[in-house]
Write a protein that holds these residues in place. Structure first.
Motif, PDB file in Angstrom:
ATOM      1  N   LYS A 163      -1.754  -1.026  -3.935  1.00  0.00           N
ATOM      2  CA  LYS A 163      -2.970  -0.454  -3.377  1.00  0.00           C
ATOM      3  C   LYS A 163      -2.651   0.977  -2.956  1.00  0.00           C
ATOM      4  CE  LYS A 163      -4.213  -4.992  -1.508  1.00  0.00           C
ATOM      5  NZ  LYS A 163      -4.446  -5.777  -0.260  1.00  0.00           N
ATOM      6  N   PHE A 164      -3.678   1.834  -2.973  1.00  0.00           N
ATOM      7  CA  PHE A 164      -3.444   3.240  -2.663  1.00  0.00           C
ATOM      8  C   PHE A 164      -4.333   3.714  -1.525  1.00  0.00           C
ATOM      9  CE2 PHE A 164      -2.271   2.622  -7.085  1.00  0.00           C
ATOM     10  CZ  PHE A 164      -0.983   3.124  -7.095  1.00  0.00           C
ATOM     11  N   LYS A 165      -3.786   4.610  -0.738  1.00  0.00           N
ATOM     12  CA  LYS A 165      -4.519   5.211   0.368  1.00  0.00           C
ATOM     13  C   LYS A 165      -4.401   6.721   0.227  1.00  0.00           C
ATOM     14  CE  LYS A 165      -5.193   4.419   5.299  1.00  0.00           C
ATOM     15  NZ  LYS A 165      -4.678   3.673   6.481  1.00  0.00           N
ATOM     16  N   GLU A 166      -5.521   7.417   0.067  1.00  0.00           N
ATOM     17  CA  GLU A 166      -5.520   8.868  -0.081  1.00  0.00           C
ATOM     18  C   GLU A 166      -5.644   9.517   1.296  1.00  0.00           C
ATOM     19  OE1 GLU A 166      -7.731   9.934  -4.143  1.00  0.00           O
ATOM     20  OE2 GLU A 166      -8.904   8.581  -2.880  1.00  0.00           O
ATOM     21  N   GLU A 221      -2.014  15.033  -5.635  1.00  0.00           N
ATOM     22  CA  GLU A 221      -2.219  13.624  -5.962  1.00  0.00           C
ATOM     23  C   GLU A 221      -1.731  13.344  -7.380  1.00  0.00           C
ATOM     24  OE1 GLU A 221      -5.527  10.815  -4.678  1.00  0.00           O
ATOM     25  OE2 GLU A 221      -6.235  11.447  -6.668  1.00  0.00           O
ATOM     26  N   LEU A 249      -6.636   8.695  -9.242  1.00  0.00           N
ATOM     27  CA  LEU A 249      -6.444   7.248  -9.146  1.00  0.00           C
ATOM     28  C   LEU A 249      -7.164   6.523 -10.272  1.00  0.00           C
ATOM     29  CD1 LEU A 249      -6.638   6.528  -5.303  1.00  0.00           C
ATOM     30  CD2 LEU A 249      -4.620   6.611  -6.780  1.00  0.00           C
ATOM     31  N   ALA A 261      -1.904  -0.570 -12.045  1.00  0.00           N
ATOM     32  CA  ALA A 261      -1.388  -0.321 -10.698  1.00  0.00           C
ATOM     33  C   ALA A 261      -0.296  -1.311 -10.317  1.00  0.00           C
ATOM     34  CB  ALA A 261      -2.518  -0.384  -9.678  1.00  0.00           C
ATOM     35  N   VAL A 304      -0.893   8.511  -0.797  1.00  0.00           N
ATOM     36  CA  VAL A 304      -0.671   9.683  -1.651  1.00  0.00           C
ATOM     37  C   VAL A 304      -1.509  10.845  -1.124  1.00  0.00           C
ATOM     38  CG1 VAL A 304      -0.135   8.324  -3.717  1.00  0.00           C
ATOM     39  CG2 VAL A 304      -2.507   8.988  -3.248  1.00  0.00           C
ATOM     40  N   LEU A 340       1.209  10.726  -8.392  1.00  0.00           N
ATOM     41  CA  LEU A 340       1.028   9.628  -9.343  1.00  0.00           C
ATOM     42  C   LEU A 340       2.041   9.722 -10.484  1.00  0.00           C
ATOM     43  CD1 LEU A 340      -2.879   9.472  -9.474  1.00  0.00           C
ATOM     44  CD2 LEU A 340      -1.317   7.905  -8.284  1.00  0.00           C
ATOM     45  N   THR A 349       0.838  -1.205   0.000  1.00  0.00           N
ATOM     46  CA  THR A 349       0.000   0.000   0.000  1.00  0.00           C
ATOM     47  C   THR A 349       0.869   1.250   0.000  1.00  0.00           C
ATOM     48  OG1 THR A 349      -1.773  -1.118   1.203  1.00  0.00           O
ATOM     49  CG2 THR A 349      -1.767   1.290   1.252  1.00  0.00           C
ATOM     50  N   VAL A 350       0.546   2.158  -0.917  1.00  0.00           N
ATOM     51  CA  VAL A 350       1.247   3.438  -1.021  1.00  0.00           C
ATOM     52  C   VAL A 350       0.254   4.555  -0.728  1.00  0.00           C
ATOM     53  CG1 VAL A 350       2.549   4.986  -2.530  1.00  0.00           C
ATOM     54  CG2 VAL A 350       2.839   2.513  -2.754  1.00  0.00           C
TER      55      VAL A 350
END
Length: 286
Positions: free
Chosen positions: A190-193, A155, A180, A186, A148, A159, A145-146
């Motif tokens: 996984k991404f976490k804002e 954002e 996103l 990807a 951003v 990216l 998980t990254v």
């Protein structure tokens, strides 16, 4: 990588500062400002809203070392978010601000119907990818998980950094405002804002995070050495600048500060203090 991350009480500090600014009764108040910045009282202190690091640090250097020689009275108000500095400038609670880049300002003005304009570029804070778990970008693998930034411009910038370094693939045509949903591949990430200011505190909860330079420095990270990858300075559109409400560009105090912020003394201060983590970027912001 340094582990002694400094936590910022953003909400408390912002609330306290907001109340303090509301109580101000200086020439910065809306009713005291004339239609033309050129008519501003040069004997009054210029009040500038700024992020603590490096913006307020740079301004305080100017205040302590350079301003008196130019006959400039300077007052620095620190903010820990990316919204209040512009609203306070628009409402006349402060005279200017110094914390943002042009893509962010353009997006902010459009969404909030504000009329803030840049005056002069001062520096660039390269955006970086950081991790408390990975020692190299090659250690970032599928399933991880990254985090951003969740604001539009940062954002997209984050990216692009990930795409430029092969961690993701963006759809053709995705620009500085990429979302996103513009991630074409990807590669299992996984991404976490998250709000930009909270990203350093999230490093223990995610595998990596893309963090704005000022927040990285405030968290005792050194972008030039602690990041897994860092934005290139050359041709970078994200220079941070001094900004004012439209019409106040010719305020003689603003002009004095703009000159000082682009001085050789400030450039040397930036180089000596930040060792490449912050890069001087002189020139007009428009």
């Amino acid at each position: 990588m340094r582990k002694n991350i400094k936590l910022t009480a953003a909400a408390a500090a912002t609330a306290a500062l907001s109340l303090g600014l509301t109580a101000c009764g200086t020439a910065s108040d809306p009713g005291a400002q004339t239609d033309s910045g050129a008519k501003a009282d040069a004997s009054e202190a210029l009040v500038v809203a700024a992020s603590p690091t490096p913006h307020a640090d740079i301004l305080n250097f100017v205040k302590d070392k350079l301003a008196a020689k130019e006959g400039l009275k300077l007052e620095v108000k620190e903010f820990t978010d990316y919204v209040l500095p512009n609203t306070a400038t628009q409402q006349g609670q402060v005279d200017a601000n110094y914390f943002q880049h042009k893509p962010y300002l353009d997006d902010f003005n459009k969404k909030n119907k504000t009329t803030i304009v840049p005056v002069v570029n001062v520096h660039l804070e390269p955006l970086g990818l950081y991790s408390n778990k990975a020692k190299d970008i090659k250690d970032i693998k599928a399933g991880q998980t990254v985090a951003v930034p969740n604001d539009t411009t940062n954002e997209g910038r984050a990216l692009k950094l990930l795409a430029d370094n092969g961690l993701i693939t963006l759809k053709a045509g995705a620009g500085n405002d990429a979302k996103l949903s513009d991630v074409q591949d990807a590669k299992g990430l996984k991404f976490k804002e998250l709000e930009a200011a909270t990203l350093p505190r999230a490093l223990n909860d995610v595998d990596a995070a893309v963090i704005n330079g000022n927040y990285a420095i405030e968290a005792d990270l050194e972008p030039a050495s602690d990041s897994l990858v860092l934005e290139k300075a050359e041709g970078n559109p994200y220079a941070n600048f001094l900004a004012v409400k439209d019409g106040n560009e010719d305020d003689p105090r603003v002009r004095k500060l703009a000159k000082l912020l682009n001085s050789p003394e400030v450039k040397k201060f930036i180089e000596d203090t930040y060792q490449g983590s912050v890069v001087a970027a002189p020139g007009a912001a428009k």
